[in-house]
Design an enzyme around this catalytic site. Structure first.
Site, PDB file in Angstrom:
ATOM      1  CG  ASP A  11      27.691  40.921  89.602  1.00 11.73           C
ATOM      2  OD1 ASP A  11      26.558  41.140  90.077  1.00 11.73           O
ATOM      3  OD2 ASP A  11      28.535  40.187  90.146  1.00 11.73           O
ATOM      4  CE  LYS A  14      24.431  36.997  93.831  1.00 10.75           C
ATOM      5  NZ  LYS A  14      25.830  37.393  93.946  1.00 10.75           N
ATOM      6  CD  GLN A  35      28.866  36.871  96.058  1.00 10.16           C
ATOM      7  OE1 GLN A  35      28.103  36.612  95.142  1.00 10.16           O
ATOM      8  NE2 GLN A  35      28.656  37.864  96.885  1.00 10.16           N
TER       9      GLN A  35
HETATM   10  N1  GUN Z   1      29.158  40.885  96.908  1.00 14.68           N
HETATM   11  C1  GUN Z   1      28.201  41.679  97.467  1.00 14.68           C
HETATM   12  N2  GUN Z   1      27.323  42.085  96.533  1.00 14.68           N
HETATM   13  C2  GUN Z   1      27.720  41.553  95.366  1.00 14.68           C
HETATM   14  C3  GUN Z   1      27.214  41.600  94.021  1.00 14.68           C
HETATM   15  O1  GUN Z   1      26.212  42.231  93.707  1.00 14.68           O
HETATM   16  N3  GUN Z   1      27.916  40.901  93.094  1.00 14.68           N
HETATM   17  C4  GUN Z   1      29.034  40.208  93.399  1.00 14.68           C
HETATM   18  N4  GUN Z   1      29.661  39.562  92.411  1.00 14.68           N
HETATM   19  N5  GUN Z   1      29.529  40.131  94.620  1.00 14.68           N
HETATM   20  C5  GUN Z   1      28.876  40.806  95.595  1.00 14.68           C
END
Ligand code: GUN
Length: 293
Positions: free
Chosen positions: A119, A52, A96
C-alpha cells in the site's frame, strides 16, 4: 478532447501482469501472494477487499484475507501483522482502512515490514519515495502516474496544480510530479482549503489533479483551454436517469470541463480502475524483489 480510459488501461496492465506471473511461475515455481487484513463489517471495506481478491485471481496471484470482528484488540492485530511479516509465502500485506476507533492505524501500518507494505503507507516507503529511492508508491498516486505515462502526456516543464494535500493523494502526487524523472519535472503548486484566489491558480495549470472530495467542485471557468484534467473524486448521488436511482460523479464538472480539456479522466472509469491494478503491480514487484533486495 481525448478521454483517458482508465478502465481500458487497467485491463491491459492486468494482461501484462498475468503474462509475467505465468513466466515467474514456470521459471521459479513462485506465485505472487497478496494478503489483506479486514476488521469489522464496513460494507465499503468489504467491497474493496473482495475486489482486490477478485483482481488477484484474475492475474493468477494467490490471495488471502484475515478477517476480524470490530472489537479485536490492537495487540491481536499487531501479532497478526507480525505473523504475516514472517510468512515467506506472502509478498504483500495491506490492512484495510479505516480501522475501529480503539486501534491506532499508524501503529498497525508501522508494524508492517516495509518490504511487504504494498500500500506504500509505511513512513519508510513514503520517505524513500520522497528522496527518490525505490519505494512502494500508494495505489492512487501510482495509478495516476501510470495513466499519465500510458496516455503519452509530457509533464516536463509543465505547470501542475494539485487540489488537495492528503497523505494518500495530494502530498505524494506533489512529490512525484516534481521529481527529476518523466513523468515528473513539473512545476508543482498544491492548493487546499486555505488557498486564496483558487480560480486564478487552477486556471494556470497545464495539468490539473483534483482530489478535493467535493462533488463537481471544478467548473470550466477554473480550467485553462487545453489542460490535462485528472479527477480523483468519486461520489454517489441520486439520479432519476438510472435504474439504480444513483450515479457516480467526480470532483470535476465533467460535461463543461471536458469541452476545454485536451485530456480528461471520466468518473467512473478513470482513476478508480487503476488503484487496484497499482496494488497488483506493487505485489508483483515484491515477488520479484524489485524494490528491496
Ligand atoms: N481504504 C480506502 N482506500 C484504501 C487503500 O488504498 N488501502 C487501504 N489499506 N485501505 C483503504
Amino acid at each position: 478532447m481525448e478521454l483517458i480510459d482508465g478502465k481500458k488501461i487497467a485491463e491491459s496492465i492486468k494482461k501484462e501482469i498475468a503474462i509475467e506471473v505465468e513466466r515467474i511461475k514456470n521459471r521459479d515455481g513462485k506465485v505472487p501472494h497478496l494478503a489483506a487484513i479486514l476488521v469489522g463489517e464496513d460494507p465499503a471495506s468489504q467491497t474493496y477487499v473482495n475486489s482486490k481478491a477478485k483482481a488477484c485471481h484474475e492475474v493468477g496471484f494467490d490471495s488471502s484475507t484475515y478477517r476480524f470482528p470490530a472489537d479485536v484488540s490492537e495487540k491481536e492485530l499487531l501479532e497478526t501483522v507480525e505473523f504475516i511479516n514472517n510468512d515467506p509465502e506472502i509478498d504483500g500485506l495491506i490492512v484495510q482502512l479505516p480501522l475501529p476507533k480503539h486501534i491506532d492505524p499508524q501503529k498497525v501500518i508501522q508494524q508492517i515490514r516495509p518490504e511487504k507494505d504494498v500500500d506504500g503507507f509505511h513512513p519508510v516507503n513514503v520517505g524513500r519515495m520522497t528522496i527518490g529511492l525505490p519505494a512502494y508508491i500508494s495505489a492512487t498516486p501510482n495509478g495516476i502516474m501510470e495513466l499519465i505515462m500510458r496516455s503519452g502526456i509530457q509533464t516536463t516543464g509543465k505547470s501542475c496544480v494539485i487540489l488537495g494535500r492528503s497523505n494518500i493523494v495530494g502530498k505524494p502526487m506533489s512529490i512525484l510530479m516534481a521529481r527529476n524523472a518523466e513523468p515528473g519535472n513539473a512545476t508543482v503548486t498544491v492548493c487546499h482549503s486555505k488557498t486564496k484566489n483558487l480560480k486564478e491558480v487552477t486556471a494556470q495549470a497545464d495539468i490539473l489533479i483534483v482530489a478535493i472530495g467535493q462533488p463537481e467542485f471544478v467548473t470550466a471557468d477554473m480550467v485553462k483551454e487545453g489542460a490535462v484534467v485528472i479527477d480523483v473524486g468519486i461520489h454517489r448521488v441520486e439520479s432519476s436517469q438510472t435504474k439504480s436511482g444513483f450515479r457516480l460523479i467526480g470532483d470535476v464538472k465533467f460535461d463543461e470541463v471536458s469541452k476545454k480539456a485536451s485530456h480528461i479522466t471520466p468518473v467512473p472509469g478513470g482513476v478508480g480502475p487503476m488503484t487496484i491494478v497499482s496494488l497488483l503491480m506493487n505485489t508483483l514487484k515484491s515477488a520479484k524483489k524489485e524494490i528491496y533486495n
